[in-house]
Structure formats: structure tokens, C-alpha cells
Design a protein around this motif. Structure first.
Motif, PDB file in Angstrom:
ATOM      1  N   MET A 416       0.855  -1.199   0.000  1.00 40.78           N
ATOM      2  CA  MET A 416       0.000   0.000   0.000  1.00 40.78           C
ATOM      3  C   MET A 416       0.891   1.251   0.000  1.00 40.78           C
ATOM      4  N   TYR A 417       1.890   1.245   0.854  1.00 42.64           N
ATOM      5  CA  TYR A 417       2.786   2.403   0.909  1.00 42.64           C
ATOM      6  C   TYR A 417       3.653   2.482  -0.353  1.00 42.64           C
ATOM      7  N   THR A 418       4.079   1.326  -0.838  1.00 41.30           N
ATOM      8  CA  THR A 418       4.915   1.321  -2.046  1.00 41.30           C
ATOM      9  C   THR A 418       4.165   1.921  -3.226  1.00 41.30           C
ATOM     10  N   LYS A 419       2.922   1.496  -3.390  1.00 42.14           N
ATOM     11  CA  LYS A 419       2.131   2.002  -4.517  1.00 42.14           C
ATOM     12  C   LYS A 419       1.981   3.521  -4.431  1.00 42.14           C
ATOM     13  N   ALA A 420       1.745   4.004  -3.218  1.00 43.37           N
ATOM     14  CA  ALA A 420       1.571   5.449  -3.053  1.00 43.37           C
ATOM     15  C   ALA A 420       2.876   6.188  -3.356  1.00 43.37           C
ATOM     16  N   VAL A 421       3.969   5.656  -2.861  1.00 42.50           N
ATOM     17  CA  VAL A 421       5.261   6.307  -3.127  1.00 42.50           C
ATOM     18  C   VAL A 421       5.564   6.295  -4.622  1.00 42.50           C
ATOM     19  N   GLN A 422       5.086   5.256  -5.301  1.00 41.93           N
ATOM     20  CA  GLN A 422       5.328   5.167  -6.752  1.00 41.93           C
ATOM     21  C   GLN A 422       4.361   6.018  -7.568  1.00 41.93           C
ATOM     22  N   GLY A 423       3.428   6.679  -6.901  1.00 45.02           N
ATOM     23  CA  GLY A 423       2.580   7.627  -7.629  1.00 45.02           C
ATOM     24  C   GLY A 423       1.088   7.430  -7.532  1.00 45.02           C
ATOM     25  N   MET A 424       0.637   6.306  -6.992  1.00 39.96           N
ATOM     26  CA  MET A 424      -0.810   6.112  -6.876  1.00 39.96           C
ATOM     27  C   MET A 424      -1.357   7.071  -5.803  1.00 39.96           C
ATOM     28  N   PRO A 425      -2.485   7.732  -6.055  1.00 33.15           N
ATOM     29  CA  PRO A 425      -3.039   8.615  -5.023  1.00 33.15           C
ATOM     30  C   PRO A 425      -3.278   7.847  -3.718  1.00 33.15           C
ATOM     31  N   ALA A 426      -3.057   8.530  -2.591  1.00 29.02           N
ATOM     32  CA  ALA A 426      -3.136   7.867  -1.288  1.00 29.02           C
ATOM     33  C   ALA A 426      -4.472   7.152  -1.103  1.00 29.02           C
ATOM     34  N   GLU A 427      -5.553   7.826  -1.453  1.00 33.33           N
ATOM     35  CA  GLU A 427      -6.890   7.224  -1.261  1.00 33.33           C
ATOM     36  C   GLU A 427      -7.035   5.942  -2.073  1.00 33.33           C
ATOM     37  N   GLU A 428      -6.484   5.962  -3.294  1.00 35.49           N
ATOM     38  CA  GLU A 428      -6.577   4.778  -4.155  1.00 35.49           C
ATOM     39  C   GLU A 428      -5.758   3.623  -3.579  1.00 35.49           C
ATOM     40  N   ALA A 429      -4.571   3.950  -3.083  1.00 35.94           N
ATOM     41  CA  ALA A 429      -3.707   2.901  -2.522  1.00 35.94           C
ATOM     42  C   ALA A 429      -4.383   2.256  -1.308  1.00 35.94           C
ATOM     43  N   VAL A 430      -5.010   3.061  -0.500  1.00 30.02           N
ATOM     44  CA  VAL A 430      -5.693   2.524   0.685  1.00 30.02           C
ATOM     45  C   VAL A 430      -6.878   1.669   0.264  1.00 30.02           C
ATOM     46  N   LYS A 431      -7.624   2.169  -0.728  1.00 30.84           N
ATOM     47  CA  LYS A 431      -8.781   1.394  -1.214  1.00 30.84           C
ATOM     48  C   LYS A 431      -8.334   0.037  -1.746  1.00 30.84           C
ATOM     49  N   TRP A 432      -7.235   0.058  -2.494  1.00 30.16           N
ATOM     50  CA  TRP A 432      -6.718  -1.201  -3.052  1.00 30.16           C
ATOM     51  C   TRP A 432      -6.376  -2.181  -1.921  1.00 30.16           C
ATOM     52  N   ALA A 433      -5.636  -1.688  -0.922  1.00 32.92           N
ATOM     53  CA  ALA A 433      -5.219  -2.570   0.177  1.00 32.92           C
ATOM     54  C   ALA A 433      -6.431  -3.057   0.975  1.00 32.92           C
ATOM     55  N   HIS A 434      -7.395  -2.171   1.163  1.00 34.28           N
ATOM     56  CA  HIS A 434      -8.606  -2.550   1.896  1.00 34.28           C
ATOM     57  C   HIS A 434      -9.325  -3.697   1.159  1.00 34.28           C
ATOM     58  N   ALA A 435      -9.448  -3.531  -0.159  1.00 30.81           N
ATOM     59  CA  ALA A 435     -10.130  -4.571  -0.945  1.00 30.81           C
ATOM     60  C   ALA A 435      -9.383  -5.901  -0.864  1.00 30.81           C
ATOM     61  N   GLU A 436      -8.056  -5.846  -0.874  1.00 28.34           N
ATOM     62  CA  GLU A 436      -7.271  -7.082  -0.765  1.00 28.34           C
ATOM     63  C   GLU A 436      -7.504  -7.753   0.589  1.00 28.34           C
ATOM     64  N   LEU A 437      -7.579  -6.937   1.638  1.00 25.49           N
ATOM     65  CA  LEU A 437      -7.812  -7.501   2.974  1.00 25.49           C
ATOM     66  C   LEU A 437      -9.207  -8.102   3.071  1.00 25.49           C
ATOM     67  N   VAL A 438     -10.182  -7.445   2.431  1.00 25.93           N
ATOM     68  CA  VAL A 438     -11.555  -7.977   2.463  1.00 25.93           C
ATOM     69  C   VAL A 438     -11.584  -9.376   1.852  1.00 25.93           C
ATOM     70  N   LYS A 439     -10.818  -9.558   0.765  1.00 29.82           N
ATOM     71  CA  LYS A 439     -10.778 -10.888   0.125  1.00 29.82           C
ATOM     72  C   LYS A 439     -10.248 -11.932   1.109  1.00 29.82           C
ATOM     73  N   ILE A 440      -9.274 -11.536   1.903  1.00 27.34           N
ATOM     74  CA  ILE A 440      -8.647 -12.490   2.831  1.00 27.34           C
ATOM     75  C   ILE A 440      -9.528 -12.746   4.046  1.00 27.34           C
ATOM     76  N   TYR A 441     -10.086 -11.689   4.591  1.00 23.45           N
ATOM     77  CA  TYR A 441     -10.865 -11.833   5.832  1.00 23.45           C
ATOM     78  C   TYR A 441     -12.308 -12.271   5.587  1.00 23.45           C
ATOM     79  N   ALA A 442     -12.726 -12.293   4.305  1.00 23.42           N
ATOM     80  CA  ALA A 442     -14.134 -12.640   4.014  1.00 23.42           C
ATOM     81  C   ALA A 442     -14.443 -14.060   4.472  1.00 23.42           C
TER      82      ALA A 442
END
Lengths: 442, 283
Positions: A416-442
Motif C-alpha cells: 500500500m505504501y509502495t504504490k503510493a510512493v510510486q505515484g498512486m493517489p493515497a486514497e486509491e492505494a488505501v482502497k486497493w489494500a482494503h479490498a485485498e484484505l476484504v478478500k482475505i478476511y471474508a
């Protein structure tokens, strides 16, 4: 030949059963190695230790003492940490392999149903030694039973260059207490060509050990305490990511984007970076090879290092240390011997020998070891004494269960932090990581 | 050779070849220089005054000495040699027979079987090591060289078969038919006519199989446990990577010494190898 009557035989067998079942005290009281263990060979698969003398101690003196005390032939195989998980997977799947396997982090949670319940030993040791640190409990207790025996915690703190920090007015006693202060100092450091160093790659120890507590200190967390509700996409997480992007640009060595666990060690020892989150290995190696690792002015690097904890964020101060545990698989034919060995190994005298050999690289799993004399030997190592107290583990604020283990092994928080540092907007990076966690915790 | 003006030779031949050779040999040079560079130089920053990353003025054999005296490197070399040679021999034998049969004998689904064999080669070892661990346990082969000698052919035989199939197809059938007309049975025509002609292909398959066995990591890591049974790739990383500290000098010494047998095999058979890969038998 002398005859043994049935009554005497029953008495003798009862006594030996009692001795075997009443732990080390029973074994010692009986004055001989327990019958079950005669000629038993235990295979222990463990990480090759950073401190070579600790492995020498295990394979030499402790192995011999184990034979005398328990009648067990201890066979210790040490391999590089990167290969351990493959070995554990193959052993569990094929139901054959070592009797005891050392695991990092919460790997034990991945194999919980294939592990022997070691609650009796773990509770006994915890009670006798001042209670476990939260990290030890997080990784080895699944809410119902102890699935692993906590072995050690590798303390993680910042290793810093004393002289370079002094150049910008920072002394070891006045290390920056907040992320803002640390960033302000880092900006000056980078302008002097002494950047901070941190990995943003898939380094199994250093990556999570920095970015998880960083996230928590901003109020971010993977899940709620129920261990089910994914809570990553929060104001705190987004703020932490925004801060991290500017923080990285202003303070860090860009090489960290590709570092494995050895990357920051190499950079620090080569006088390239001024501060990095790591175990004590940097300092201990510089100390062991004082003639090899020198500052730019040719003085021993060991005399130019101090340790400090991670700074506070808006939500407080957190830390993440790398815990290790020993697993006793259910396929083993020597389960009882394995448990008896672990009980014996964790007695104060035996574990104490090993603990002393670590020179502070290990912080121990229980609070009793904070009072060990080893912490008075070297003042540079003293900050590690209480390091584990503020430690939490992946999955916080929920349990460090299977889902947390999967999330950490996929490096979702780090990415999540890597993507943001590489240029992805912070909100998008967080959304991406959140969605990945939802897949795991579902 | 490029013909025409001198600059054309430089631009289209000498410069590209030089860049190619330097690019290929640089890793070996880096291994050598890291092996003989003292630790004090290895950890100097690039920005340090008089820093010379590409050579050393204080060469040392310390890392090689450490490797040979403080680890079981020579034992690992012998283990790796034995395992690689045995696995290569088994794989070549099976690959020869299978390759010949699939390319020469007319039987139903020969093409399909050939493709299927190749597909098995593509299954990654990271998937196979778990079921194979089960088999190794059942046969009680764990922690012995035979665990690897019998598992390496699972990926070497498909590879050898596929490579040799292609090579056999490039050999004119007429050679074999002449022998058959003269009264030679199938196996004699195969052994005395086709195999000698196929030597470059056989050597190529052997070299590749040997190299793959020599460098294999995951099976060796999982199936062997005693330090004295380990192979070079596993032994070196087990002993010389401690936590987050890599002992680069000794690691590079291990990589350098470990690559010598493979380099030797390649250089010794290079001509056969090239003609084997290009399928140089002309009809």
C-alpha cells in the motif's frame, strides 16, 4: 536372576509414569532419564542463528546436557530463514519431517490443526517467568490453546549514526519523539547526503516491522478487534499514506524500493544511510568485526551507533518485533519427548545460557528476561531490554490468526505504501489494500 | 563478418560483440573480485575517497579459506557432483529411448504423447515438491542422495526427451533404413547408426541436464536435512546467510568454486553443444 513381583512392577511403572508426567521436576527427582526417552532422537529444524555462538552452544553443550538430563539425542538442523517455510509446508503435507520446527512470525497459525497442543508447557513457562509479552501470545495462542511454544523475540529498533545525528543537533537521549520531528531531522540528513534507509520491497522482517507500527501510530489498522471487520480504509490510514509519500521523498534513500532484509544492513555498514529500523544485527556485526566496518573517518563503526524506538504518531507509539516459536507437528512419533525437551529447554538455567549467548539480539519471550544481567553488559544494547513491551503483531487490533498470516505474507500493508510512493493517489492505494484484505478476511 | 567500410565492422560487429562479452562475463568478474576483496573494502561506500569497486589492491584468499575450513563445502561439492551425474545418466538413458521412440516409431498418438511429456516439464517445482515429499517419505528416501537422484529425472527426462526428439527428427531416415536393409534389427540400427550421429544432441541434453541438476535448489532444500548430505546451492545459503546478514565474500567464493565444474563441462564440449543445439545434421 532376581524376580520382580507383579505388585512391585506396578509400583515401579506407576512411579516412572508419574515422573514422566510431572515435568522436569519429576524427571530430575527420579534421578535418571525417563524410560520413554532412552535412545530417542529428536530432530529440531531451526533458522541459522545470526549469532553463531548461539548455534554452537545448542549443537554442543546444550545437546550434551539434553542427553544427560532427558536421555534425548538432539539433532539440530540449521538452515537459512528463507527456506524454512518450504520445509514446514512439505513436512506438514507429507506428515513426515522434523519433530520440532522453528517458525517465524505467526506461521504457526497457518498449520494450527496439524500442531500439538503445548498449552501445558507454555502456561507453565509463562507463569514461572513473569508472563509473556503480547507478541508471544499473539503468534502462539489461537484463542483456545497454545499451538506453538514461544521461542524468542528479535527486537527491532532504529539503528542510528551517532556522529551524523550530532551534526544536526540530535543526541541519543533526545532522539525525535514524533514522526514530524523525525521527518524534519531526516530532511536535514538527506541534504547532507546521509538519508534514512528503509525497505519498501518484500523483505519478510524489515518491511512489516517498520510499516505496521507506522500504520498503527496513525490510528490505522487492518481489522477491528473482532478479527472480521476490515477497517483499513480510515482517515488515519489515508493520512499515514500521505505523510509517508512526502516523508519518503524528503528523507529516504531511494534504493530502499528494492531492498531485501539484508539491504539496509549493507547500506548502513557501508556508511550510506544514517538511520534504519532493524534488529541489533547491524551493531553486533560492526562490533564483532570492528576492524572491518569503519566510519568514513576510519574509526570503528560500532562506536558510532545508537538505538532508539520508533517515534509516536497521532495515535501513539507502537512497535513490531519479529517473534519466533517452535512447532511440534502432530505427525511426529516423539511428541512427548519433543514437549519434554521444550519444557526442559525453557527452564531458567538452560534458556538462560542460550539467552546470554545472544548478547541482547533476542529479547526473550517473557518479562523475566528484562532483568537478566546481559542487559548491563553493553549500554548500546540496553534499549532492546524493554523493546518488546510495546510490541503488537500483524492483524492488530484483531488476532494474529490465519488471515493475518496471509495478509502479511502477501505484503499488502507494505505494498500500500509502495504504490503510493510510486505515484498512486493515497486514497486509491488505501482502497486497493482494503479490498485485498476484504478478500482475505471474508 | 561484416563487409564494407571499416566503420561498419566496428559499429555492427566489434562494438556489439564487445558489449555482449563484457555483459556476459561481468558477473563472473564480480564473483572473482568479491571473493578476493577483503571485508573492509567490501563495505566501503561508493562515495569514499579512492574507492575502487572494480578491483582491489589488497587481494586476500581469506574468504576461500573460510569457505573451505569453516563449512562443509568440499562435501557439498562431492554430493552435488554425484547426484548430478547420476540424475543426468538416468535421464539421458530414458530420454534417449523415449526420444527415439517418439520421433521414429509410428504408433498412435505419438505426437500427443510428445507434447504431453513436454507439458510435464512446465509444471513448476514449487508445486511439485509437496506431493513428491509424500513419495519420498513412503519410499523412506529422505535425507539421502537418492531422494534427489530419483526426483530430478521428473523434470530432466521430459526435457531430454523433447530435445532429443527434435534432434532425431533432423537425422535422415535413410541412414537407418540402409542399416535395416543390410539386416540390422531396429535396436542395432538405433545404437550403432543413430546414436553415434546424435552425439552432439546427446551431449547437449546431458550438459543441460547436468547444469539443471547442479543448480537445483527447492528439492534439495526440502528432501535433505543433514549438513553432510546437502548440495552446494543449499549448503552455501544455509551457512552463509545468517538472518539479515549475507557473508558476501564467502558466498561469492562458493558461487565461484561451485560454477567451475559447470564451466568446465561447457568449455570441454562447446563444439558438440553448439551443433547439438542447432541440429547440424544435414540430409
Amino acid at each position: 536372576m532376581r524376580r520382580i513381583h507383579r505388585r512391585k512392577l506396578l509400583k515401579l511403572s506407576g512411579a516412572s509414569t508419574l515422573a514422566a508426567g510431572s515435568g522436569l521436576a519429576g524427571i530430575l527427582a527420579s534421578g535418571q532419564a525417563p524410560a520413554f526417552a532412552q535412545g530417542t532422537t529428536l530432530q529440531w529444524l531451526k533458522f541459522v542463528d545470526f549469532v553463531p555462538v548461539s548455534d554452537q552452544l545448542l549443537k554442543g553443550k546444550i545437546k550434551d546436557e539434553c542427553k544427560k538430563a532427558l536421555g534425548i539425542d538432539l539433532s539440530i538442523e540449521t538452515i537459512n530463514g528463507d527456506g524454512i517455510q518450504a520445509r514446514i509446508s512439505a513436512a506438514i503435507q507429507s506428515r513426515s519431517g522434523p519433530d520440532i520446527m522453528m517458525a517465524a512470525s505467526n506461521w504457526g497459525q497457518l498449520y494450527a490443526e496439524n500442531l500439538v497442543d503445548v498449552s501445558d508447557i507454555a502456561e507453565e513457562v509463562g507463569k514461572a517467568q513473569g508472563g509473556y509479552f503480547q507478541t508471544s501470545r499473539d503468534i502462539a495462542y489461537d484463542g483456545k490453546r497454545w499451538i506453538a511454544m514461544p521461542f524468542t523475540i528479535l527486537g527491532v529498533l532504529f539503528a542510528n549514526r551517532t556522529s551524523w545525528f550530532a551534526d544536526v543537533g540530535v543526541t541519543p537521549g533526545k532522539f525525535p519523539g514524533t514522526w514530524d520531528d523525525y521527518r524534519a531531522i531526516g530532511k536535514q540528513m538527506k541534504s547532507k547526503n546521509h538519508p534514512y534507509g528503509q525497505t519498501l520491497a518484500h523483505a519478510f522482517g524489515d518491511g512489516p516491522a517498520f510499516w505496521y507500527p507506522y500504520l498503527w501510530s496513525w490510528g490505522g489498522k487492518e481489522v477491528e478487534a473482532d478479527g472480521k471487520t476490515v477497517a483499513l480504509n480510515s482517515k488515519g490510514t489515508v493520512e499515514s499514506v500521505k505523510f509517508a509519500v512526502a516523508f519518503w521523498k524528503e528523507c529516504f534513500d531511494d534504493g530502499g524500493m528494492s531492498w531485501d532484509d539484508a539491504g539496509n544492513n549493507r547500506a548502513f555498514l557501508a556508511n550510506t544511510i544514517s538511520s534504519t529500523s532493524n534488529g541489533a544485527s547491524i551493531y553486533l556485526l560492526a562490533k564483532a568485526k570492528a576492524d572491518t566496518y569503519l566510519t568514513e573517518s576510519g574509526k570503528p563503526l560500532k562506536d558510532d551507533i545508537f538505538h532508539a524506538p520508533l517515534p509516536k504518531g497521532p495515535a501513539g507509539q507502537f512497535s513490531y518485533h519479529v517473534p519466533f516459536s517452535n512447532l511440534v507437528p502432530t505427525y511426529g512419533k516423539n511428541q512427548k519427548a519433543a514437549k519434554d525437551f521444550l519444557r526442559w529447554f525453557h527452564t531458567k538455567d538452560i534458556y538462560g545460557e542460550w539467552f546470554t549467548s545472544q548478547q541482547g539480539f533476542s529479547t526473550g519471550t517473557t518479562r523475566m528476561w528484562e532483568d537478566d544481567p546481559v542487559w548491563k553488559v553493553d549500554p548500546i544494547m540496553a534499549p532492546f531490554r524493554t523493546a518488546a513491551e510495546s510490541g503488537h503483531f500483524a492483524g492488530y487490533a484483531g488476532p494474529a490468526g490465519r488471515a493475518a498470516a496471509e495478509a502479511i505474507s502477501k505484503f499488502i500493508i507494505v505494498d500500500m505504501y509502495t504504490k503510493a510512493v510510486q505515484g498512486m493517489p493515497a486514497e486509491e492505494a488505501v482502497k486497493w489494500a482494503h479490498a485485498e484484505l476484504v478478500k482475505i478476511y471474508a | 563478418m561484416i563487409e564494407g567500410a571499416k566503420w561498419r565492422r566496428w559499429v555492427f560487429f566489434y562494438v556489439p560483440v564487445t558489449a555482449f562479452v563484457v555483459g556476459l562475463l561481468f558477473p563472473f568478474y564480480w564473483m572473482i573480485i568479491t571473493t578476493i576483496r577483503p571485508d573492509r573494502e567490501l563495505y566501503r561506500p561508493w562515495s569514499a575517497p579512492n574507492y575502487a569497486p572494480f578491483w582491489t589492491t589488497h587481494p586476500t584468499l581469506e574468504h576461500i579459506r573460510n569457505l573451505l575450513t569453516e563449512t562443509l563445502f568440499s562435501t557439498w561439492m562431492l554430493n552435488t557432483m554425484f547426484i548430478s551425474l547420476a540424475a543426468t545418466a538416468i535421464s539421458l538413458f530414458c530420454g534417449l529411448l523415449a526420444g527415439y521412440a517418439l520421433s521414429r516409431l509410428k504408433f498412435p498418438y505419438a505426437g500427443l504423447i510428445g507434447t504431453a511429456i513436454f507439458i510435464t516439464y512446465l509444471v513448476p517445482q514449487t508445486l511439485l515438491f509437496i506431493p513428491l515429499a509424500d513419495i519420498i517419505r513412503n519410499f523412506k528416501l529422505g535425507d539421502s542422495p537418492w531422494a534427489l537422484i530419483l526426483t530430478y529425472p521428473t523434470f530432466l527426462i521430459p526435457f531430454c526427451t523433447w530435445l532429443l526428439m527434435g534432434y532425431f527428427k533432423s537425422i535422415p531416415k535413410e541412414l537407418e533404413e540402409c542399416a535395416r536393409i543390410d539386416g540390422a534389427p531396429r535396436w542395432k540400427a538405433m545404437v550403432y547408426i543413430i546414436f553415434p550421429v546424435a552425439i552432439p544432441g546427446i551431449l547437449s541434453a546431458g550438459i543441460f541436464a547436468f547444469t539443471l541438476s547442479w543448480n537445483e535448489f527447492i528439492y534439495a532444500l526440502v528432501f535433505l536435512s543433514s549438513p553432510e548430505q546437502k548440495t552446494v546451492p543449499v549448503g552455501v545459503t544455509s551457512e552463509l546467510v545468517r538472518g539479515d546478514v549475507f557473508f558476501w565474500g564467502e558466498l561469492m567464493a562458493g558461487a565461484l568454486l561451485g560454477s567451475i565444474p559447470v564451466a568446465f563441462v561447457y568449455s570441454f564440449f562447446v563444439e558438440y553443444y553448439v551443433s547439438g543445439i542447432t541440429g547440424s545434421v544435414k540430409g
